[in-house]
Design a protein around this motif. Structure first.
Motif, mmCIF file in Angstrom:
data_model
loop_
_atom_site.group_PDB
_atom_site.id
_atom_site.type_symbol
_atom_site.label_atom_id
_atom_site.label_comp_id
_atom_site.label_asym_id
_atom_site.label_seq_id
_atom_site.Cartn_x
_atom_site.Cartn_y
_atom_site.Cartn_z
ATOM 1 N N UNK A 12 1.062 -1.624 -0.355
ATOM 2 C CA UNK A 12 0.509 -0.162 0.139
ATOM 3 C C UNK A 12 0.632 1.201 -0.192
ATOM 4 N N UNK A 13 2.300 0.961 0.601
ATOM 5 C CA UNK A 13 3.272 2.067 0.741
ATOM 6 C C UNK A 13 3.393 2.957 -0.945
ATOM 7 N N UNK A 14 3.226 1.926 -1.666
ATOM 8 C CA UNK A 14 3.754 2.054 -3.315
ATOM 9 C C UNK A 14 2.610 3.397 -4.045
ATOM 10 N N UNK A 15 3.087 4.251 -4.104
ATOM 11 C CA UNK A 15 2.500 5.248 -4.835
ATOM 12 C C UNK A 15 1.714 4.935 -6.076
ATOM 13 N N UNK A 16 0.870 5.394 -7.077
ATOM 14 C CA UNK A 16 0.440 5.399 -8.216
ATOM 15 C C UNK A 16 2.039 6.101 -8.940
ATOM 16 N N UNK A 17 1.330 5.740 -10.331
ATOM 17 C CA UNK A 17 2.399 6.322 -11.166
ATOM 18 C C UNK A 17 2.335 7.405 -11.679
ATOM 19 N N UNK A 18 1.327 8.422 -10.972
ATOM 20 C CA UNK A 18 0.781 9.730 -11.521
ATOM 21 C C UNK A 18 1.968 10.613 -9.791
ATOM 22 N N UNK A 19 2.212 10.026 -9.007
ATOM 23 C CA UNK A 19 2.832 10.109 -7.734
ATOM 24 C C UNK A 19 2.057 10.095 -6.804
ATOM 25 N N UNK A 20 0.792 10.259 -6.854
ATOM 26 C CA UNK A 20 0.652 10.284 -5.867
ATOM 27 C C UNK A 20 -0.233 9.053 -4.524
ATOM 28 N N UNK A 21 -0.257 9.234 -3.796
ATOM 29 C CA UNK A 21 -0.886 7.672 -2.925
ATOM 30 C C UNK A 21 -2.319 7.700 -3.080
ATOM 31 N N UNK A 22 -2.162 5.473 -2.809
ATOM 32 C CA UNK A 22 -3.328 4.800 -3.169
ATOM 33 C C UNK A 22 -4.243 6.129 -2.003
#
Length: 529
Positions: free
Chosen positions: A295-305
């Motif tokens: 869950x700590x990996x952001x989306x590719x757009x740089x925003x947290x899930x």
């Protein structure tokens, strides 16, 4: 009769010693004498190589230190990570991540430094070999001081005439020693481009200095060492983050690495202990990433899930994430060794808890697995090198130290940009305060350095371990198939078949072994033990 028999045996012993006195004075045939080692350059180099082999690395053990953090769990309850460290049972007689035995390595380095320095060997060889031994000694002291704080600082090979009851040296003096050693030897050692892989270079001095001074909170020195590596021009960020951790050696991002040849005497067993079940390694599946890490990996757009604008879809939870996620974690549908992982319960080959040899979180660690290796490797067959120091870490060290000195400066943003540009991730948003930036840098280290033996130590030096770990159970995912064929992801599965994590104030410092406390009346124990 008993008296006669004992007398007869004693007489034979005396006669035997007398008759063999000349034989006992000979050099052992299976060992090389100290005098021979330090009079022959090849033997001296071989001995130095043996000291190199004592650099600690996690690729040969059952688990990564990430397995005792919020990043991962170990699936086997009998392994010391779950049996001792997670439940907070570390003590003076049982510390699986202790390094007090490195004093044996320090003793070897001290002897090498003295004996080679006094020898009649080639001056150029002596100078370089002694500098390498000093680097090794500095590395061993770093491993000690980061665990125990104050430790005895012994810089010569003690003899029978020396006082062995050495007291603890203040940690600040040990940090001073590490810093001064690295400063003194960096000009002696050759540059990375002029030496073989696996050798210690001047840039390796700066890399160790960067890390050590970060731990010591000597921000200016950390910035200085980090800049020296970055500005040397000897290294580049590897274009493929995933392939970097599958290389056997020589990647242009790596500053210092431990090489393996895939043979029992110089191989490592990471694949044996960590391949998923369906790739059949009998000891496999030990490093199981948590849902918290995923869950700590952001989306590719740089925003947290958790951000409504991120585009995260709970029905397709692994789509559109930070590319470093795909290089670090194996999940349902991930393509590995030419086929897609199937963790769908209950029948998927790698489903959560399918047997006692499957993942307990529903995830498997990908980083450092060798996709080119055979199915079901034996122990010691893995060849992927351990990237002890790499350029990516230097940028993160620079960013963190710079933020403490000059909050959210251009240097901080520029350093993180280099890290994120590699994986086409947008940079940290502008205008952050020092505290906000500190939080972002903590997150960036967790993602960039996952499964590289940093998370446990980062939490300790940040004094965040109690907040993040104590009193926690962590989570995994249970993937099931719905009647319509779609998949359901239960990401709230509590990994409660392992102990509740306990991290107390005393655990910020490791306990000194009880046996050493007993031997040395001047050696004091760390508080709480």
């Amino acid at each position: 009769m008993k008296y006669v028999r004992l007398t007869y045996i004693f007489t034979l012993m005396v006669l035997g010693v007398s008759c063999q006195s000349d034989f006992l004075d000979r050099e052992p045939l299976d060992k090389i004498s100290s005098s021979a080692v330090y009079s022959d350059q090849n033997l001296a180099q071989a001995f130095l190589n043996k000291i190199h082999d004592e650099i600690p690395h996690p690729l040969g053990g059952y688990y990564m230190t990430d397995c005792v953090t919020d990043n991962a769990r170990t699936k086997s309850g009998w392994i010391s990570s779950q049996k001792v460290i997670v439940p907070g049972l570390i003590g003076p007689s049982n510390n699986p991540i202790g390094m007090w035995h490195k004093y044996k390595s320090i003793r070897k380095a001290n002897e090498f430094i003295e004996k080679v320095g006094e020898s009649s060997m080639d001056e150029s060889f002596k100078k370089t070999a002694v500098a390498e031994a000093r680097w090794l000694r500095a590395e061993f002291y770093f491993e000690l001081v980061k665990r125990y704080g104050d430790v005895p600082l012994i810089t010569k090979a003690q003899t029978i005439n020396d006082d062995f009851l050495t007291p603890r040296t203040p940690a600040t003096d040990v940090w001073d020693f590490i810093d001064s050693e690295l400063d003194e030897i960096d000009d002696i050692l050759e540059s990375k481009s002029d030496i073989l892989n696996g050798k210690i270079s001047k840039e390796a001095c700066w890399a160790l200095g960067s890390r050590a001074m970060l731990y010591a909170k000597r921000w200016e020195k950390c910035v200085d060492y980090s800049r020296r590596v970055i500005e040397s021009g000897k290294f580049e960020m590897s274009p493929d983050y995933g392939k970097l951790f599958g290389s056997y050696g020589g990647d242009k991002e790596v500053i210092f690495e431990i090489l393996f040849d895939g043979k029992a005497n110089k191989g490592q067993s990471y694949d044996l202990y960590n391949l998923p079940w369906s790739y059949r390694a009998d000891w496999g599946s030990q490093t199981n990433p948590t849902q918290e890490l995923v869950d700590s990996y952001y989306m590719a757009n740089g925003l947290p899930i958790t951000d409504a604008a991120s585009g995260y879809d709970a029905k397709k939870p692994y789509e559109g994430r930070d590319p470093r996620f795909y290089a670090s974690v194996l999940y349902n549908g991930a393509v590995f060794k030419g086929r897609a992982m199937n963790t769908v319960s209950p029948d998927g080959p790698d489903a959560i808890n399918k047997t006692g040899l499957h993942s307990i979180t529903g995830y498997y660690c990908r980083k450092y697995l060798d996709e080119k290796s055979a199915i079901a490797p034996k122990g010691g067959e893995s060849r992927v090198s351990w990237k002890m120091f790499r350029l990516g870490e230097m940028y993160l060290n620079l960013a963190e130290a710079e933020n403490e000195l000059r909050p959210a400066s251009n240097t901080v943003y520029a350093s993180v940009k280099v890290i994120r540009d590699r994986v086409n991730m947008p940079n940290i948003k502008p205008g952050l305060s020092q505290a906000e930036m500190r939080k972002e840098l903590m997150h960036e280290r967790r993602i960039e350095l996952a499964f590289e033996d940093h998370r446990w130590w980062d939490l300790i030096r940040w004094r965040k371990s109690i907040e993040v770990l104590d009193g926690k159970y962590f989570h995994g995912v249970v993937v099931t198939k719905n009647d319509d064929g779609s998949l359901n992801y239960n990401m709230k599965h509590v990994v409660d078949n392992r102990p509740l994590q306990v991290f107390l104030e005393k655990h910020y410092l490791a306990p000194i072994p009880y046996s050493d406390i007993q031997k040395n009346e001047n050696l004091t124990q760390n508080p709480g033990y």
